[in-house]
Design an enzyme around this catalytic site. Sequence first.
Site, PDB file in Angstrom:
ATOM      1  CE  LYS A  35      24.563 -14.162   1.744  1.00  0.00           C
ATOM      2  NZ  LYS A  35      23.587 -13.741   1.973  1.00  0.00           N
ATOM      3  CD  GLU A 149      15.084  -3.032  -3.480  1.00  0.00           C
ATOM      4  OE1 GLU A 149      14.976  -3.015  -4.490  1.00  0.00           O
ATOM      5  OE2 GLU A 149      14.328  -3.897  -2.956  1.00  0.00           O
ATOM      6  CG  LEU A 151      17.958  -1.793  -6.572  1.00  0.00           C
ATOM      7  CD1 LEU A 151      18.854  -2.708  -5.503  1.00  0.00           C
ATOM      8  CD2 LEU A 151      18.483  -0.718  -7.376  1.00  0.00           C
ATOM      9  CG  LEU A 248       1.116  -2.446 -20.278  1.00  0.00           C
ATOM     10  CD1 LEU A 248       0.603  -1.353 -21.265  1.00  0.00           C
ATOM     11  CD2 LEU A 248       0.086  -3.165 -19.936  1.00  0.00           C
ATOM     12  N   GLY A 255       6.499 -13.261 -11.149  1.00  0.00           N
ATOM     13  CA  GLY A 255       6.935 -14.265 -10.441  1.00  0.00           C
ATOM     14  C   GLY A 255       7.916 -13.493  -9.531  1.00  0.00           C
ATOM     15  CB  CYS A 258       9.809  -8.191  -5.416  1.00  0.00           C
ATOM     16  SG  CYS A 258      11.656  -8.242  -4.521  1.00  0.00           S
ATOM     17  CE  LYS A 261       9.637 -10.068  -0.095  1.00  0.00           C
ATOM     18  NZ  LYS A 261       9.739  -8.937   0.209  1.00  0.00           N
TER      19      LYS A 261
HETATM   20  C1  UDX Z   1      10.920  -5.864  -8.832  1.00  0.00           C
HETATM   21  C2  UDX Z   1      10.408  -4.578  -9.505  1.00  0.00           C
HETATM   22  O1  UDX Z   1      10.248  -4.135 -10.380  1.00  0.00           O
HETATM   23  C3  UDX Z   1      11.871  -3.735  -8.721  1.00  0.00           C
HETATM   24  O2  UDX Z   1      10.529  -1.887  -8.790  1.00  0.00           O
HETATM   25  C4  UDX Z   1      11.770  -4.064  -6.688  1.00  0.00           C
HETATM   26  O3  UDX Z   1      12.364  -3.618  -6.461  1.00  0.00           O
HETATM   27  C5  UDX Z   1      11.482  -5.954  -6.837  1.00  0.00           C
HETATM   28  O4  UDX Z   1      10.511  -6.066  -7.295  1.00  0.00           O
HETATM   29  P1  UDX Z   1      12.354  -8.026 -10.424  1.00  0.00           P
HETATM   30  O5  UDX Z   1      11.128  -8.745  -9.378  1.00  0.00           O
HETATM   31  O6  UDX Z   1      13.694  -8.449 -10.135  1.00  0.00           O
HETATM   32  O7  UDX Z   1      12.010  -6.463  -9.832  1.00  0.00           O
HETATM   33  O8  UDX Z   1      11.640  -7.985 -11.639  1.00  0.00           O
HETATM   34  P2  UDX Z   1      10.495  -7.566 -12.637  1.00  0.00           P
HETATM   35  O9  UDX Z   1      11.449  -6.887 -14.026  1.00  0.00           O
HETATM   36  O10 UDX Z   1       9.724  -6.405 -11.584  1.00  0.00           O
HETATM   37  O11 UDX Z   1       9.523  -8.624 -13.326  1.00  0.00           O
HETATM   38  C6  UDX Z   1       8.937  -9.317 -12.023  1.00  0.00           C
HETATM   39  C7  UDX Z   1       7.545 -10.202 -12.990  1.00  0.00           C
HETATM   40  O12 UDX Z   1       6.509  -9.725 -14.049  1.00  0.00           O
HETATM   41  C8  UDX Z   1       9.028 -11.366 -13.444  1.00  0.00           C
HETATM   42  O13 UDX Z   1       8.312 -12.578 -13.330  1.00  0.00           O
HETATM   43  C9  UDX Z   1       7.946 -10.675 -14.950  1.00  0.00           C
HETATM   44  O14 UDX Z   1       8.431 -11.907 -15.950  1.00  0.00           O
HETATM   45  C10 UDX Z   1       6.688 -10.538 -15.164  1.00  0.00           C
HETATM   46  N1  UDX Z   1       6.333  -9.509 -15.665  1.00  0.00           N
HETATM   47  C11 UDX Z   1       7.563  -8.112 -16.338  1.00  0.00           C
HETATM   48  C12 UDX Z   1       5.715  -9.219 -17.050  1.00  0.00           C
HETATM   49  O15 UDX Z   1       5.030 -10.901 -16.676  1.00  0.00           O
HETATM   50  N2  UDX Z   1       5.542  -8.357 -17.382  1.00  0.00           N
HETATM   51  C13 UDX Z   1       5.662  -7.369 -18.244  1.00  0.00           C
HETATM   52  O16 UDX Z   1       5.483  -6.581 -18.929  1.00  0.00           O
HETATM   53  C14 UDX Z   1       6.606  -7.042 -17.061  1.00  0.00           C
END
Ligand code: UDX
Length: 428
Positions: A35, A149, A151, A248, A255, A258, A261
């Site tokens: 990597k 973080e 992110l 919302l 999924g 993050c 878990k």
């Molecule tokens: C998340 C957090 O937002 C971030 O702050 C943290 O550090 C890491 O975990 P991420 O997993 O990249 O980020 O995705 P995110 O945009 O939060 O979406 C997570 C899941 O929720 C996705 O599967 C998304 O499709 C779903 N989701 C999100 C919904 O079903 N409805 C929504 O309104 C928002």
Amino acid sequence: MNILVVGSGYVGLVSGTCFAELGHKVFCIDIDEKKINSLQSGKIPFYEPELADLVIKNIQSQSITFTTKLAESLNQADLVLICVGTPPKQTGQADLKYIFQAVEEIGKNLTKYTVIVTKSTVPVGTAQKIKKIISKNYNGEFDVASCPEFLREGSAVKDFMNPDRIVIGTENQRASDLSNELHEKLDCPKLETNLETAEMIKYASNAFLATKISFINEIANVCENVGADVEQVAEGMGLDTRIGKAFLRAGIGYGGSCFPKDVRALHHVAGQTGYPFQLLKAVVEVNNQQRWLFYKKIKDELKCLENKTIAVWGLSFKPDTDDVRESIAIDIIEKLVEDGANVKAYDPEAMKNTQEILGDKIQYCFTADFALENADCLVIITDWDEFKLVKFENIKSKMKTPLIIDGRNMFDGEKLSSQGIKYISVGR
Ligand code: UDX
């Protein structure tokens, strides 16, 4: 400042690159030599908008260096950022073995005062454990800090550069000053807390966002029974500034690497302290159920799935990423295959990662249009923008039956039905 980032995965690479872009000198290390070699030549191991260009730019300006040699770079670092993975154990508990391995290595190689900052998501109390491990291996002065973080995959660079807030958990002024200096160029509220509070803010934030998603999904399920439209319900709720419109969007559930878990880990931590976090238990159950309620829509519509051809759009857990970890697409496709359907799948970025899991159980298509050919049904799982550009005429002319079952509410049902396409979505 000189920074050593330990772990060049998702969080480490984005954080290291962005700190380099902000003017720090960054060393990114990883135990994976392959990597590191590929990062040195500017190749990043996953898809993330804006990141590749930024990595190359900062390699060229020598602001970022990728290495496997911890001792050399640790010598020069003012701060060490721990960015290694904390995967879930079967119990839901976060597995901290990579954190502890990294910290032990750091402790053995420290030669001067350094602040060890945890960026990975870790259970409350981890910073104190890190402190103990370092003390066992190093007699000199050092401090620990927790700066979690926030992110999101798919917009991580933007999120890093324009954060809503920065949380700085420390135990004394010296560590706080250095942690503040690290984030100096980021213009946003900075919240100073103790170590435990900083760790808790991260878990609580992710758990709350996941709760919002499960809440709106349950509202969607009730909407279907009473003839209401969840999209408008969410809009109406979101206009209340106390609620806000983010997170919302009803659909098939959350999924990714993050939310699933972290929600389980917080539930587990609470349980271990003797407090049964009932709300989170329900959040997880609703999330697990939502994908199967969606699946039932496919089954109800097609009756028997044996030998049916199903086009699936979207494989990543959300748009703008190639990440399929805990992607609901995988569960749904595996069930479709088990029920005898032929799946033709398309995703703009996540086909390779999906193929590593599903192998030749399904057909991988080069375009969204190609997946439609001869399909009895189109199932939409991830809301990539490019799906909005597909022409409705193509859907009708290519599919055997013009039927769309949409897990992300991407389209206007009335418009589609006026074109002769049957459209089923979530909560409306
Ligand atoms: C998340 C957090 O937002 C971030 O702050 C943290 O550090 C890491 O975990 P991420 O997993 O990249 O980020 O995705 P995110 O945009 O939060 O979406 C997570 C899941 O929720 C996705 O599967 C998304 O499709 C779903 N989701 C999100 C919904 O079903 N409805 C929504 O309104 C928002």
